[in-house]
Design an enzyme around this catalytic site. Structure first.
Site, PDB file in Angstrom:
ATOM      1  N   SER A  50       0.861  -1.171   0.000  1.00  0.00           N
ATOM      2  CA  SER A  50       0.000   0.000   0.000  1.00  0.00           C
ATOM      3  C   SER A  50       0.895   1.217   0.000  1.00  0.00           C
ATOM      4  O   SER A  50       2.124   1.096   0.147  1.00  0.00           O
ATOM      5  CB  SER A  50      -0.905   0.014   1.231  1.00  0.00           C
ATOM      6  OG  SER A  50      -1.789   1.118   1.192  1.00  0.00           O
ATOM      7  N   ARG A 301      -0.404  -3.725  -6.801  1.00  0.00           N
ATOM      8  CA  ARG A 301      -1.577  -4.363  -6.199  1.00  0.00           C
ATOM      9  C   ARG A 301      -2.839  -3.649  -6.638  1.00  0.00           C
ATOM     10  O   ARG A 301      -2.859  -2.417  -6.761  1.00  0.00           O
ATOM     11  CB  ARG A 301      -1.488  -4.305  -4.661  1.00  0.00           C
ATOM     12  CG  ARG A 301      -2.589  -5.092  -3.934  1.00  0.00           C
ATOM     13  CD  ARG A 301      -2.468  -6.579  -4.175  1.00  0.00           C
ATOM     14  NE  ARG A 301      -3.358  -7.378  -3.356  1.00  0.00           N
ATOM     15  CZ  ARG A 301      -4.574  -7.792  -3.731  1.00  0.00           C
ATOM     16  NH1 ARG A 301      -5.082  -7.424  -4.893  1.00  0.00           N
ATOM     17  NH2 ARG A 301      -5.295  -8.559  -2.942  1.00  0.00           N
ATOM     18  N   THR A 337      -7.108   1.524   5.491  1.00  0.00           N
ATOM     19  CA  THR A 337      -6.597   0.682   6.563  1.00  0.00           C
ATOM     20  C   THR A 337      -7.425   0.823   7.832  1.00  0.00           C
ATOM     21  O   THR A 337      -7.727  -0.171   8.511  1.00  0.00           O
ATOM     22  CB  THR A 337      -5.121   1.024   6.848  1.00  0.00           C
ATOM     23  OG1 THR A 337      -4.350   0.813   5.656  1.00  0.00           O
ATOM     24  CG2 THR A 337      -4.566   0.159   7.958  1.00  0.00           C
ATOM     25  N   CYS A 494      -0.793  -5.843 -17.210  1.00  0.00           N
ATOM     26  CA  CYS A 494      -0.077  -6.609 -16.192  1.00  0.00           C
ATOM     27  C   CYS A 494       1.230  -5.906 -15.855  1.00  0.00           C
ATOM     28  O   CYS A 494       2.040  -5.626 -16.743  1.00  0.00           O
ATOM     29  CB  CYS A 494       0.206  -8.023 -16.687  1.00  0.00           C
ATOM     30  SG  CYS A 494       1.254  -8.967 -15.559  1.00  0.00           S
ATOM     31  N   CYS A 517       4.250 -13.586 -11.561  1.00  0.00           N
ATOM     32  CA  CYS A 517       3.031 -12.965 -11.041  1.00  0.00           C
ATOM     33  C   CYS A 517       3.243 -12.303  -9.680  1.00  0.00           C
ATOM     34  O   CYS A 517       3.788 -12.907  -8.749  1.00  0.00           O
ATOM     35  CB  CYS A 517       1.937 -14.019 -10.931  1.00  0.00           C
ATOM     36  SG  CYS A 517       0.360 -13.381 -10.339  1.00  0.00           S
ATOM     37  N   CYS A 520      -1.305  -9.254  -8.121  1.00  0.00           N
ATOM     38  CA  CYS A 520      -2.013  -7.974  -8.050  1.00  0.00           C
ATOM     39  C   CYS A 520      -3.491  -8.114  -8.389  1.00  0.00           C
ATOM     40  O   CYS A 520      -4.282  -7.250  -8.045  1.00  0.00           O
ATOM     41  CB  CYS A 520      -1.346  -6.943  -8.971  1.00  0.00           C
ATOM     42  SG  CYS A 520      -1.641  -7.183 -10.736  1.00  0.00           S
ATOM     43  N   CYS A 523      -5.368  -8.945 -13.911  1.00  0.00           N
ATOM     44  CA  CYS A 523      -5.843  -9.756 -15.033  1.00  0.00           C
ATOM     45  C   CYS A 523      -7.232 -10.311 -14.757  1.00  0.00           C
ATOM     46  O   CYS A 523      -8.090 -10.364 -15.656  1.00  0.00           O
ATOM     47  CB  CYS A 523      -4.855 -10.868 -15.346  1.00  0.00           C
ATOM     48  SG  CYS A 523      -4.471 -11.946 -13.952  1.00  0.00           S
TER      49      CYS A 523
END
Length: 548
Positions: A50, A301, A337, A494, A517, A520, A523
């Site tokens: 984050s 992410r 959060t 991506c 990968c 995140c 896709c």
């Protein structure tokens, strides 16, 4: 081969802020409860990414002495800037013109992975069992219950080869049975998606909308560093029809987090969120920050941005959705959060009340009631029109509308209408032959970089000989639809170079480099035909973020 079973009062899927807050609160309320957390990352925090600037209100409530216990965990915000960019210039927004919700006084800059690691220590000290490297791959239902109540989860099998056959080290997954199961997988959780489908949790909600956040951490020259400084920017390099923005946060030790969020309802299939971050760093206002600097970390992410109208039903027999699995981010404030942690606290309270009354595996309706009566609900409702306004009116018009509504909210005035945004993010791409391709500059290896160069900083690792966790529902779609109509958008959206079009025996095919990968989930969100299905790989696979 039958799976072994373990039984707990409560099992929590995901060791993020909401899952850890729930575990801590459960033990605070009833130390005798058995509580287990399953975390797919190799360690707590490994998959956490984050910005992040957090409002400490929930942390203050859960652990009032957190600053005394962990004085280096967070950096108080010392200055706050917001500016609009065009290609050559930056136009600062006076703080007095910004709605109060967008100010960061009293907030803290953190590395959220480190916050979660510290929260995990607090949870374990209370007796919570945390199992990193064990991915919850399946929801277990009570087949004898007419409502099909959730009775727990199962971890994925280990030691399966690419061909689907067991290897020498094969081990069956374990069934974790619980009286209540709390799902805290983060944005676009795979099990949350299964639950939404089984219990029709989205029937009264708008589609969830997402952004992709791409982030780097840099070691900068001391003269460029201002501890506690927070900067946000809108505008270039995105056009008015593509919304998103940048952040720059000054961390301790002369380090700076820089990131770019592109909202995934964008239309141009040639757009690459990763490359938009690279372009952003070249702006005359920004590039001086990185003179003599060194990039030390990278990651990406998806972020659940839909807000109030996109909230699904959060309860079902046997469990609840929490945090970003629920979609509790305050979008204009860029903070979730505190709401995630509050959801964990309320879920824990609801569970303890139910167990004290002798109930189990039923619907925790009091969780929804607690949220609806909480500051979380009021906060999300007050900003409910901001995200759909950007979608309807573009960046400029949407930002002006958002400012108008947020200023009204400051004076207790609530607009009587609610804007809707009913087009899912995967349905917004325009055909490639109707748009202008975006030509991104070649990376210079000093300020701007390629995706593959960046992956080494994310410490990505997957067991090579395992079935791909990126599954195609139809092998023909990537060529017939994605390539022919949209110029293969997966090769650009991506942020890890997982997807590429290659020529094999004279035919074009989609090659999936699943070992790259970053988890995140973009896709799974943005694929036009929803043909790509993300499932959990073997436990502990994925990035190993440090300092993110």
């Amino acid at each position: 081969m039958q799976r072994d079973q373990m039984e707990y009062d409560v099992v929590i899927v995901g060791a993020g802020p909401s899952g850890l807050a729930a575990a801590i609160k459960l033990k605070q309320l009833n130390a005798d409860l058995s509580v287990c957390i399953l975390e797919k990352g190799a360690q707590v925090g490994a998959h956490i990414l984050s910005g992040a600037v957090i409002d400490p209100i929930a942390l203050n409530q859960l652990l009032p002495d957190w600053q005394q216990q962990a004085p280096k965990l967070a950096t108080a915000v010392t200055s706050d800037e917001f500016f609009i960019l065009d290609e050559d210039s930056a136009y600062p927004m006076p703080q007095m013109l910004l709605p109060s919700q967008l100010h960061n006084e009293g907030c803290f800059i953190v590395r959220l992975g480190e916050v979660c690691a510290w929260l995990a220590e607090q949870a374990e000290s209370l007796g919570v069992e945390i199992y990193p490297g064990f991915a919850a791959a399946e929801v277990l239902y009570n087949e004898n219950d007419p409502k099909g109540a959730v009775r727990g989860v199962a971890t994925g099998d280990m030691g399966i080869a690419k061909n689907g056959k067991p290897k020498a080290d094969f081990a069956r997954g374990i069934e974790i049975i619980a009286k209540y199961t709390l799902f805290a997988e983060g944005a676009r959780g795979s099990l949350a998606g299964d639950l939404e489908a089984k219990f029709d949790l989205r029937k009264d909600a708008d589609p969830q909308h997402y952004g992709l956040g791409v982030k780097e951490v840099w070691q900068v020259a001391p003269e460029q560093h201002q501890l506690g400084k927070v900067q946000h920017a809108q505008g270039w390099p995105l056009d008015n029809n593509t919304s998103g923005g940048a952040f720059i946060y000054h961390l301790p030790n002369n380090q700076v987090a820089v990131g770019y969020v592109v909202h995934l309802n964008y239309q141009n299939p040639y757009l690459s969120p990763f490359d938009e971050l690279q372009r952003f760093k070249t702006h005359p206002k920004i590039r001086g920050l990185f003179k003599g600097a060194k990039r030390i970390a990278y990651g990406a992410r998806a972020i659940a941005e839909g807000g109030f109208q996109s909230l699904p039903k959060l309860t079902f027999p046997g469990g609840v959705l929490m945090g970003c699995s629920a979609g509790l981010l305050n979008f204009p404030r860029i903070k979730g959060t505190h709401n995630a942690m509050f959801s964990g606290i309320y879920a824990a309270e609801a569970v303890v009340e139910a167990l004290a009354a002798g109930r189990s595996n039923d619907e925790l309706s009091s969780y929804s009631a607690k949220l609806a009566a909480s500051p979380v609900w009021a906060e999300l409702e007050s900003v409910r029109n901001v995200k759909p306004a950007l979608s309807k009116f573009g960046t400029l018009g949407g930002t002006m509308y958002a400012g108008f509504e947020l200023w009204l909210a400051r004076f207790g005035i609530k607009t009587p209408w609610t804007l809707r945004s009913t087009t899912p993010d995967n349905a917004t791409l325009r055909p490639a032959n109707t748009v202008t391709p975006i030509k991104y500059p070649k990376p210079d290896g000093v300020l701007t970089f390629s995706k593959l160069d960046s992956l080494t900083l994310a410490n990505v690792s997957h067991e090579h000989d395992q079935p791909s966790h990126l599954q195609l529902r139809d092998e023909a779609v990537p060529i017939i639809c994605n390539l022919n109509e949209y110029a293969s958008p997966e090769s650009r959206y991506c942020p890890a170079g997982v997807y590429e079009i290659v020529e094999l025996q004279g035919e074009q095919k989609l090659q999936i480099n699943a070992q790259n990968c970053l988890h995140c989930k973009t896709c799974d969100i943005k694929d036009p035909q929803q043909n790509i299905h993300w499932v959990v790989p073997e436990g502990s696979g994925g990035p190993m973020y440090t300092g993110m």
